[in-house]
Scaffold this active site. Structure first.
Site, PDB file in Angstrom:
ATOM      1  N   ARG A  17     -81.828 -48.858  18.639  1.00 34.41           N
ATOM      2  CA  ARG A  17     -81.245 -47.528  18.369  1.00 34.41           C
ATOM      3  C   ARG A  17     -79.889 -47.665  17.664  1.00 34.41           C
ATOM      4  O   ARG A  17     -79.750 -47.359  16.491  1.00 34.41           O
ATOM      5  CB  ARG A  17     -81.102 -46.746  19.694  1.00 34.41           C
ATOM      6  CG  ARG A  17     -80.740 -45.266  19.521  1.00 34.41           C
ATOM      7  CD  ARG A  17     -79.272 -45.004  19.276  1.00 34.41           C
ATOM      8  NE  ARG A  17     -78.405 -45.473  20.353  1.00 34.41           N
ATOM      9  CZ  ARG A  17     -77.089 -45.485  20.257  1.00 34.41           C
ATOM     10  NH1 ARG A  17     -76.485 -45.044  19.164  1.00 34.41           N
ATOM     11  NH2 ARG A  17     -76.344 -45.964  21.239  1.00 34.41           N
ATOM     12  N   ASP A  18     -78.911 -48.180  18.372  1.00 33.60           N
ATOM     13  CA  ASP A  18     -77.553 -48.246  17.814  1.00 33.60           C
ATOM     14  C   ASP A  18     -77.535 -49.170  16.599  1.00 33.60           C
ATOM     15  O   ASP A  18     -76.857 -48.892  15.593  1.00 33.60           O
ATOM     16  CB  ASP A  18     -76.587 -48.765  18.895  1.00 33.60           C
ATOM     17  CG  ASP A  18     -75.142 -48.393  18.639  1.00 33.60           C
ATOM     18  OD1 ASP A  18     -74.803 -48.076  17.491  1.00 33.60           O
ATOM     19  OD2 ASP A  18     -74.347 -48.426  19.595  1.00 33.60           O
ATOM     20  N   HIS A 209     -70.060 -50.348  26.772  1.00 33.93           N
ATOM     21  CA  HIS A 209     -70.804 -50.394  25.502  1.00 33.93           C
ATOM     22  C   HIS A 209     -69.789 -50.793  24.438  1.00 33.93           C
ATOM     23  O   HIS A 209     -68.977 -49.978  24.005  1.00 33.93           O
ATOM     24  CB  HIS A 209     -71.376 -48.985  25.266  1.00 33.93           C
ATOM     25  CG  HIS A 209     -72.058 -48.791  23.959  1.00 33.93           C
ATOM     26  ND1 HIS A 209     -73.433 -48.704  23.841  1.00 33.93           N
ATOM     27  CD2 HIS A 209     -71.561 -48.614  22.708  1.00 33.93           C
ATOM     28  CE1 HIS A 209     -73.756 -48.491  22.575  1.00 33.93           C
ATOM     29  NE2 HIS A 209     -72.647 -48.424  21.870  1.00 33.93           N
ATOM     30  N   HIS A 211     -68.496 -52.405  20.940  1.00 38.47           N
ATOM     31  CA  HIS A 211     -68.713 -52.854  19.558  1.00 38.47           C
ATOM     32  C   HIS A 211     -67.739 -54.004  19.304  1.00 38.47           C
ATOM     33  O   HIS A 211     -66.632 -54.030  19.832  1.00 38.47           O
ATOM     34  CB  HIS A 211     -68.533 -51.690  18.589  1.00 38.47           C
ATOM     35  CG  HIS A 211     -69.694 -50.731  18.642  1.00 38.47           C
ATOM     36  ND1 HIS A 211     -70.727 -50.762  17.745  1.00 38.47           N
ATOM     37  CD2 HIS A 211     -70.000 -49.753  19.525  1.00 38.47           C
ATOM     38  CE1 HIS A 211     -71.619 -49.832  18.057  1.00 38.47           C
ATOM     39  NE2 HIS A 211     -71.207 -49.199  19.150  1.00 38.47           N
ATOM     40  N   CYS A 242     -71.662 -46.954  14.330  1.00 35.55           N
ATOM     41  CA  CYS A 242     -71.866 -45.509  14.397  1.00 35.55           C
ATOM     42  C   CYS A 242     -71.578 -44.949  13.018  1.00 35.55           C
ATOM     43  O   CYS A 242     -70.460 -45.082  12.524  1.00 35.55           O
ATOM     44  CB  CYS A 242     -70.952 -44.874  15.444  1.00 35.55           C
ATOM     45  SG  CYS A 242     -71.065 -43.073  15.452  1.00 35.55           S
ATOM     46  N   ASN A 251     -72.620 -54.008  17.770  1.00 34.96           N
ATOM     47  CA  ASN A 251     -72.356 -54.139  19.205  1.00 34.96           C
ATOM     48  C   ASN A 251     -72.215 -55.608  19.566  1.00 34.96           C
ATOM     49  O   ASN A 251     -72.662 -56.488  18.830  1.00 34.96           O
ATOM     50  CB  ASN A 251     -73.548 -53.606  20.008  1.00 34.96           C
ATOM     51  CG  ASN A 251     -73.716 -52.117  19.871  1.00 34.96           C
ATOM     52  OD1 ASN A 251     -74.265 -51.648  18.888  1.00 34.96           O
ATOM     53  ND2 ASN A 251     -73.237 -51.382  20.855  1.00 34.96           N
TER      54      ASN A 251
HETATM   55  P1  HMG Z   1     -76.068 -29.266  13.686  1.00 32.89           P
HETATM   56  O1  HMG Z   1     -76.251 -29.331  12.211  1.00 32.89           O
HETATM   57  O2  HMG Z   1     -74.816 -28.651  14.218  1.00 32.89           O
HETATM   58  O3  HMG Z   1     -77.335 -28.641  14.442  1.00 32.89           O
HETATM   59  O4  HMG Z   1     -76.188 -30.736  14.253  1.00 32.89           O
HETATM   60  P2  HMG Z   1     -78.022 -27.253  14.449  1.00 32.89           P
HETATM   61  O5  HMG Z   1     -78.391 -26.962  15.868  1.00 32.89           O
HETATM   62  O6  HMG Z   1     -77.211 -26.233  13.679  1.00 32.89           O
HETATM   63  O7  HMG Z   1     -79.355 -27.558  13.626  1.00 32.89           O
HETATM   64  C1  HMG Z   1     -79.311 -27.905  12.259  1.00 32.89           C
HETATM   65  C2  HMG Z   1     -80.651 -28.487  11.843  1.00 32.89           C
HETATM   66  O8  HMG Z   1     -80.921 -29.680  12.565  1.00 32.89           O
HETATM   67  C3  HMG Z   1     -81.824 -27.552  12.126  1.00 32.89           C
HETATM   68  O9  HMG Z   1     -82.813 -27.828  11.126  1.00 32.89           O
HETATM   69  C4  HMG Z   1     -82.359 -28.055  13.438  1.00 32.89           C
HETATM   70  O10 HMG Z   1     -83.724 -27.776  13.612  1.00 32.89           O
HETATM   71  C5  HMG Z   1     -82.150 -29.556  13.285  1.00 32.89           C
HETATM   72  P3  HMG Z   1     -82.963 -26.887   9.800  1.00 32.89           P
HETATM   73  O11 HMG Z   1     -83.224 -25.517  10.356  1.00 32.89           O
HETATM   74  O12 HMG Z   1     -81.635 -26.987   9.081  1.00 32.89           O
HETATM   75  O13 HMG Z   1     -84.097 -27.516   9.091  1.00 32.89           O
HETATM   76  N1  HMG Z   1     -82.009 -30.220  14.588  1.00 32.89           N
HETATM   77  C6  HMG Z   1     -82.830 -31.182  15.043  1.00 32.89           C
HETATM   78  N2  HMG Z   1     -83.915 -31.766  14.502  1.00 32.89           N
HETATM   79  C7  HMG Z   1     -84.529 -32.689  15.260  1.00 32.89           C
HETATM   80  N3  HMG Z   1     -84.121 -33.088  16.481  1.00 32.89           N
HETATM   81  C8  HMG Z   1     -83.034 -32.519  17.045  1.00 32.89           C
HETATM   82  C9  HMG Z   1     -82.348 -31.531  16.310  1.00 32.89           C
HETATM   83  N4  HMG Z   1     -81.259 -30.776  16.574  1.00 32.89           N
HETATM   84  C10 HMG Z   1     -81.069 -29.969  15.522  1.00 32.89           C
HETATM   85  N5  HMG Z   1     -82.632 -32.900  18.250  1.00 32.89           N
HETATM   86  C11 HMG Z   1     -76.778 -32.303  15.988  1.00 32.89           C
HETATM   87  C12 HMG Z   1     -76.042 -31.009  15.634  1.00 32.89           C
HETATM   88  C13 HMG Z   1     -76.325 -32.704  17.358  1.00 32.89           C
HETATM   89  C14 HMG Z   1     -78.266 -32.062  15.954  1.00 32.89           C
HETATM   90  C15 HMG Z   1     -76.399 -33.357  14.925  1.00 32.89           C
HETATM   91  O14 HMG Z   1     -75.020 -33.408  14.829  1.00 32.89           O
HETATM   92  C16 HMG Z   1     -76.923 -34.728  15.251  1.00 32.89           C
HETATM   93  O15 HMG Z   1     -78.126 -34.958  15.218  1.00 32.89           O
HETATM   94  N6  HMG Z   1     -76.009 -35.682  15.553  1.00 32.89           N
HETATM   95  C17 HMG Z   1     -76.402 -36.997  15.986  1.00 32.89           C
HETATM   96  C18 HMG Z   1     -75.511 -38.015  15.363  1.00 32.89           C
HETATM   97  C19 HMG Z   1     -75.870 -39.379  15.897  1.00 32.89           C
HETATM   98  O16 HMG Z   1     -77.007 -39.659  16.242  1.00 32.89           O
HETATM   99  N7  HMG Z   1     -74.842 -40.282  15.906  1.00 32.89           N
HETATM  100  C20 HMG Z   1     -75.042 -41.635  16.310  1.00 32.89           C
HETATM  101  C21 HMG Z   1     -75.335 -41.766  17.769  1.00 32.89           C
HETATM  102  S1  HMG Z   1     -73.898 -41.708  18.804  1.00 32.89           S
HETATM  103  C22 HMG Z   1     -73.308 -43.334  18.808  1.00 32.89           C
HETATM  104  O17 HMG Z   1     -73.757 -44.144  18.044  1.00 32.89           O
HETATM  105  C23 HMG Z   1     -72.301 -43.738  19.846  1.00 32.89           C
HETATM  106  C24 HMG Z   1     -72.916 -44.541  20.992  1.00 32.89           C
HETATM  107  O18 HMG Z   1     -73.561 -45.708  20.510  1.00 32.89           O
HETATM  108  C25 HMG Z   1     -71.819 -44.946  21.994  1.00 32.89           C
HETATM  109  C26 HMG Z   1     -70.610 -45.580  21.324  1.00 32.89           C
HETATM  110  O19 HMG Z   1     -70.761 -46.526  20.536  1.00 32.89           O
HETATM  111  O20 HMG Z   1     -69.512 -45.129  21.648  1.00 32.89           O
HETATM  112  C27 HMG Z   1     -73.952 -43.717  21.775  1.00 32.89           C
HETATM  113 MG    MG Z   2     -72.538 -47.515  19.905  1.00 33.86          MG
END
Ligand code: HMG
Ligand code: MG
Length: 310
Positions: A17-18, A209, A211, A242, A251
């Site tokens: 995933r990450d 977690h 990096h 990220c 990581n």
């Molecule tokens: P948004 O644009 O504010 O969402 O994004 P929305 O609710 O306004 O929806 C916009 C569009 O996205 C719509 O589609 C929704 O249907 C679709 P449209 O009508 O435009 O065609 N949508 C989705 N589609 C599929 N699955 C869903 C979903 N939700 C909305 N679940 C949102 C808000 C949270 C969805 C967006 O910002 C997002 O997906 N962010 C994720 C970013 C991400 O994955 N970042 C990396 C992971 S975090 C990380 O790596 C840190 C970690 O490892 C820990 C660390 O290292 O600290 C965990």
């Molecule tokens: Mg991470």
């Protein structure tokens, strides 16, 4: 500190995933299944297989639904995936997943960039989502990002981290993983963070977690273990980053962590040679040299041996 090390530690694998969310190379479902199988063969039983986030935000993992449907059931193995909202939870449930992870940030700027929500909005979302998921029989893990520092705001108050971690546990998450998203942490800071959170939550509910952007992840992991943290997140080959945290790199590599655990007599129930084989596979699949020290040492030793034997 070394006297305080536990007899065993749990390793939570986040590479599929990450790691892959940040790679230019887009792996097919078959390739990701092959990687997950190699990781399970090495003994990993807790693996993050993908993300049910917006495909516009993370195109690399857009097909997590099909991937999860095709994951083979293996005794003792629990797969998980990120869910940011109800839509994500519905996709996870429809795919048959038994565990999911919610995630939010400890700084407003990273929160906005990563999930387009303020911290309060994210907490309100998960306040409803976590009990719903638990009610459907799922286990829920929680991440707090940018705990050691934020790429946009710098220092992050540890009190805010503690509040968020406590809130997640109140909602029903079984474990909170504290993220050094951009790899800026050093050991004394790690000790302060882990002790502050550990004063409010049982250590069994805390993971780290890390990096490895600046090479401090292993030192921080050791300090976390010495302070009672039972789970360390790691990523095969050191894949990772990220996309919404500029400068975040891989990581802590799973093989590097397990080499250290083995050497210090901390039982992880993982096979180092099989982890190296999985990392070699990951390196082949993404088509670039991965940062894992143990992987590169092993490959270098093999190359020297074959040169000398030739
Ligand atoms: P948004 O644009 O504010 O969402 O994004 P929305 O609710 O306004 O929806 C916009 C569009 O996205 C719509 O589609 C929704 O249907 C679709 P449209 O009508 O435009 O065609 N949508 C989705 N589609 C599929 N699955 C869903 C979903 N939700 C909305 N679940 C949102 C808000 C949270 C969805 C967006 O910002 C997002 O997906 N962010 C994720 C970013 C991400 O994955 N970042 C990396 C992971 S975090 C990380 O790596 C840190 C970690 O490892 C820990 C660390 O290292 O600290 C965990
Ligand atoms: Mg991470």
């Amino acid at each position: 500190m070394l006297e305080g090390l536990p007899g065993r530690a749990s390793v939570y694998e986040v590479g599929p995933r990450d790691g892959l969310q940040n790679e230019a190379a887009r792996l097919s479902i078959d390739q990701r299944l092959e990687l997950l199988a190699a990781l399970c063969d090495a003994g990993l039983t807790r693996l993050e297989a993908g993300s049910f986030v917006s495909p516009k935000w993370i195109p690399q993992l857009a097909d997590t639904d099909e991937l999860v449907r095709r994951l083979p059931a293996r005794p003792g193995v629990v797969y998980s995936a990120l869910v940011p909202n109800d839509q994500g939870l519905e996709r996870a449930v429809a795919s048959g997943l038994r565990e999911v992870a919610v995630f939010l940030s400890a700084s407003e700027s990273h929160s906005k960039k990563n999930i387009n929500k303020s911290i309060a909005e994210a907490l309100a979302t998960f306040e409803a989502l976590v009990p719903k998921a638990v009610g459907k029989g799922l286990r829920v893990r929680g991440y707090v990002s940018v705990v050691w520092g934020c790429p946009y705001e710098g220092r992050v108050p540890v009190e805010r981290v503690v509040e968020i971690a406590e809130a997640l546990v109140r909602m029903g998450v079984y474990e909170v993983s504290l993220g050094d998203t951009i790899g800026v942490g050093t050991p004394r800071q790690t000790e302060a963070i882990v002790r502050a959170v550990g004063a409010k939550l049982p250590p069994s509910k805390v993971a780290v977690h890390l990096h490895d952007t600046r090479g401090t992840a292993l030192a921080n992991a050791l300090v976390a273990l010495g302070n009672g943290v039972g789970t360390i997140d790691a990523s095969v080959g050191g894949l990772g980053g990220c996309p919404y945290a500029p400068g975040a790199s891989g990581n802590l590599a799973t093989e590097d962590l397990v080499y250290l655990l083995d050497g210090m007599g901390v039982e992880s129930q993982l096979s180092l040679p099989k982890l190296v084989a999985a990392a070699e596979l990951a390196q082949r699949l993404v088509g670039r040299k991965l940062p894992s020290k143990v992987l590169q040492a092993e490959l270098g030793a093999r190359e020297r041996a074959s040169r000398e034997g030739a």
